[in-house]
Design a protein around this motif. Structure first.
Motif, PDB file in Angstrom:
ATOM      1  N   ARG A  30      46.537  44.098  38.405  1.00  0.00           N
ATOM      2  CA  ARG A  30      46.148  45.178  40.050  1.00  0.00           C
ATOM      3  C   ARG A  30      47.254  44.632  40.870  1.00  0.00           C
ATOM      4  O   ARG A  30      47.473  44.846  41.731  1.00  0.00           O
ATOM      5  N   GLY A  31      47.038  43.338  40.680  1.00  0.00           N
ATOM      6  CA  GLY A  31      48.335  42.574  41.850  1.00  0.00           C
ATOM      7  C   GLY A  31      49.480  43.246  42.158  1.00  0.00           C
ATOM      8  O   GLY A  31      49.515  43.492  43.129  1.00  0.00           O
ATOM      9  N   GLU A  32      49.798  43.531  40.922  1.00  0.00           N
ATOM     10  CA  GLU A  32      51.762  43.829  40.812  1.00  0.00           C
ATOM     11  C   GLU A  32      51.684  45.768  41.164  1.00  0.00           C
ATOM     12  O   GLU A  32      52.113  46.036  41.856  1.00  0.00           O
ATOM     13  N   ARG A  33      50.404  46.126  41.263  1.00  0.00           N
ATOM     14  CA  ARG A  33      50.223  47.191  41.491  1.00  0.00           C
ATOM     15  C   ARG A  33      50.275  47.530  42.652  1.00  0.00           C
ATOM     16  O   ARG A  33      50.169  48.599  43.395  1.00  0.00           O
ATOM     17  N   ILE A  34      49.042  46.893  43.361  1.00  0.00           N
ATOM     18  CA  ILE A  34      48.679  46.717  44.776  1.00  0.00           C
ATOM     19  C   ILE A  34      50.251  46.402  45.476  1.00  0.00           C
ATOM     20  O   ILE A  34      50.286  47.466  46.123  1.00  0.00           O
ATOM     21  N   LYS A  35      50.834  45.835  45.094  1.00  0.00           N
ATOM     22  CA  LYS A  35      51.528  44.947  45.851  1.00  0.00           C
ATOM     23  C   LYS A  35      53.279  46.406  46.299  1.00  0.00           C
ATOM     24  O   LYS A  35      54.143  46.631  46.685  1.00  0.00           O
ATOM     25  N   ALA A  36      53.440  46.738  44.159  1.00  0.00           N
ATOM     26  CA  ALA A  36      54.864  47.829  44.027  1.00  0.00           C
ATOM     27  C   ALA A  36      54.170  49.071  45.306  1.00  0.00           C
ATOM     28  O   ALA A  36      55.011  49.612  45.854  1.00  0.00           O
ATOM     29  N   GLU A  37      53.181  49.298  44.907  1.00  0.00           N
ATOM     30  CA  GLU A  37      52.526  50.568  46.209  1.00  0.00           C
ATOM     31  C   GLU A  37      52.611  49.910  47.375  1.00  0.00           C
ATOM     32  O   GLU A  37      53.133  51.077  48.290  1.00  0.00           O
ATOM     33  N   ARG A  38      52.016  48.858  47.799  1.00  0.00           N
ATOM     34  CA  ARG A  38      52.779  48.061  49.169  1.00  0.00           C
ATOM     35  C   ARG A  38      54.146  48.790  49.763  1.00  0.00           C
ATOM     36  O   ARG A  38      54.626  49.232  50.879  1.00  0.00           O
ATOM     37  N   LYS A  39      54.694  47.739  49.493  1.00  0.00           N
ATOM     38  CA  LYS A  39      56.436  48.261  49.072  1.00  0.00           C
ATOM     39  C   LYS A  39      57.065  49.738  48.979  1.00  0.00           C
ATOM     40  O   LYS A  39      57.141  49.922  49.420  1.00  0.00           O
ATOM     41  N   ARG A  40      56.198  50.728  48.473  1.00  0.00           N
ATOM     42  CA  ARG A  40      56.936  52.114  47.783  1.00  0.00           C
ATOM     43  C   ARG A  40      56.387  53.038  49.350  1.00  0.00           C
ATOM     44  O   ARG A  40      57.072  53.142  50.077  1.00  0.00           O
ATOM     45  N   ALA A  69      43.088  49.163  55.480  1.00  0.00           N
ATOM     46  CA  ALA A  69      42.153  48.474  54.469  1.00  0.00           C
ATOM     47  C   ALA A  69      41.410  48.328  55.466  1.00  0.00           C
ATOM     48  O   ALA A  69      40.153  48.149  55.165  1.00  0.00           O
ATOM     49  N   LYS A  70      41.530  48.380  56.423  1.00  0.00           N
ATOM     50  CA  LYS A  70      40.468  47.517  56.913  1.00  0.00           C
ATOM     51  C   LYS A  70      39.767  46.148  56.832  1.00  0.00           C
ATOM     52  O   LYS A  70      39.003  46.280  56.453  1.00  0.00           O
ATOM     53  N   VAL A  71      41.003  44.865  55.555  1.00  0.00           N
ATOM     54  CA  VAL A  71      40.469  43.787  55.488  1.00  0.00           C
ATOM     55  C   VAL A  71      41.434  42.526  56.268  1.00  0.00           C
ATOM     56  O   VAL A  71      42.252  43.439  57.044  1.00  0.00           O
ATOM     57  N   SER A  72      40.840  41.427  55.721  1.00  0.00           N
ATOM     58  CA  SER A  72      41.901  40.649  56.343  1.00  0.00           C
ATOM     59  C   SER A  72      43.640  40.549  55.859  1.00  0.00           C
ATOM     60  O   SER A  72      43.241  41.124  54.157  1.00  0.00           O
ATOM     61  N   ARG A  73      44.621  40.098  56.417  1.00  0.00           N
ATOM     62  CA  ARG A  73      45.627  40.040  55.279  1.00  0.00           C
ATOM     63  C   ARG A  73      45.387  39.185  54.347  1.00  0.00           C
ATOM     64  O   ARG A  73      45.876  39.373  53.112  1.00  0.00           O
ATOM     65  N   GLY A  74      44.780  37.991  54.852  1.00  0.00           N
ATOM     66  CA  GLY A  74      45.282  36.983  53.753  1.00  0.00           C
ATOM     67  C   GLY A  74      44.001  37.559  52.317  1.00  0.00           C
ATOM     68  O   GLY A  74      44.428  36.947  51.075  1.00  0.00           O
ATOM     69  N   ILE A  75      43.532  38.614  52.123  1.00  0.00           N
ATOM     70  CA  ILE A  75      41.954  39.604  51.023  1.00  0.00           C
ATOM     71  C   ILE A  75      43.480  40.017  50.571  1.00  0.00           C
ATOM     72  O   ILE A  75      43.821  39.556  49.520  1.00  0.00           O
ATOM     73  N   ILE A  76      44.531  40.906  50.952  1.00  0.00           N
ATOM     74  CA  ILE A  76      45.414  41.655  50.566  1.00  0.00           C
ATOM     75  C   ILE A  76      46.558  40.511  49.839  1.00  0.00           C
ATOM     76  O   ILE A  76      46.943  40.874  49.026  1.00  0.00           O
TER      77      ILE A  76
END
Length: 114
Positions: free
Chosen positions: A4-14, A26-33
């Motif tokens: 899941r973490g890899e998918r989030i990071k890959a999509e973010r970088k994409r 996403a209206k969350v903190s950077r720490g949560i990301i």
């Protein structure tokens, strides 16, 4: 890091976004990301918020299964929860009006079964 973490990071970088960019959308903190990208769990609600910001299917984001594309917009809201407790948290975050609508629908459906 988990899938899941890899998918989030890959999509973010994409999307050429920094963690701060995704957090704001996403209206969350950077720490949560950062935590999510490292595989830490912050509950279903946060995953739904991140999936919506990334415009991907939350089930695919969480599990890696199913289509990557989000579920098409419709008049029917799309929710997913791992437990009734998670579902309660999601509904509480959406507000009293939707909780009232859900309760009325449950009562109606129950009366139709009798």
């Amino acid at each position: 890091m988990n899938g899941r973490g890899e998918r989030i990071k890959a999509e973010r970088k994409r999307l050429n976004w920094r963690q701060e960019d995704l957090a704001r959308r996403a209206k969350v903190s950077r720490g949560i990301i950062g935590d999510l990208e490292r595989g830490r769990n912050h509950g279903t609600t946060k995953i739904l918020d991140v999936a919506k910001a990334l415009k991907v299917n939350p089930i695919w984001l969480e599990t890696g299964k199913g289509p990557r594309e989000p579920v098409p917009e419709s008049n029917v809201p799309y929710l997913t929860a791992d437990s009734l407790d998670d579902l309660a948290e999601i509904l509480l975050a959406r507000g009293a009006d939707e909780i009232g609508q859900l309760m009325a629908l449950i009562v109606k459906k129950q009366s139709e079964r009798k």
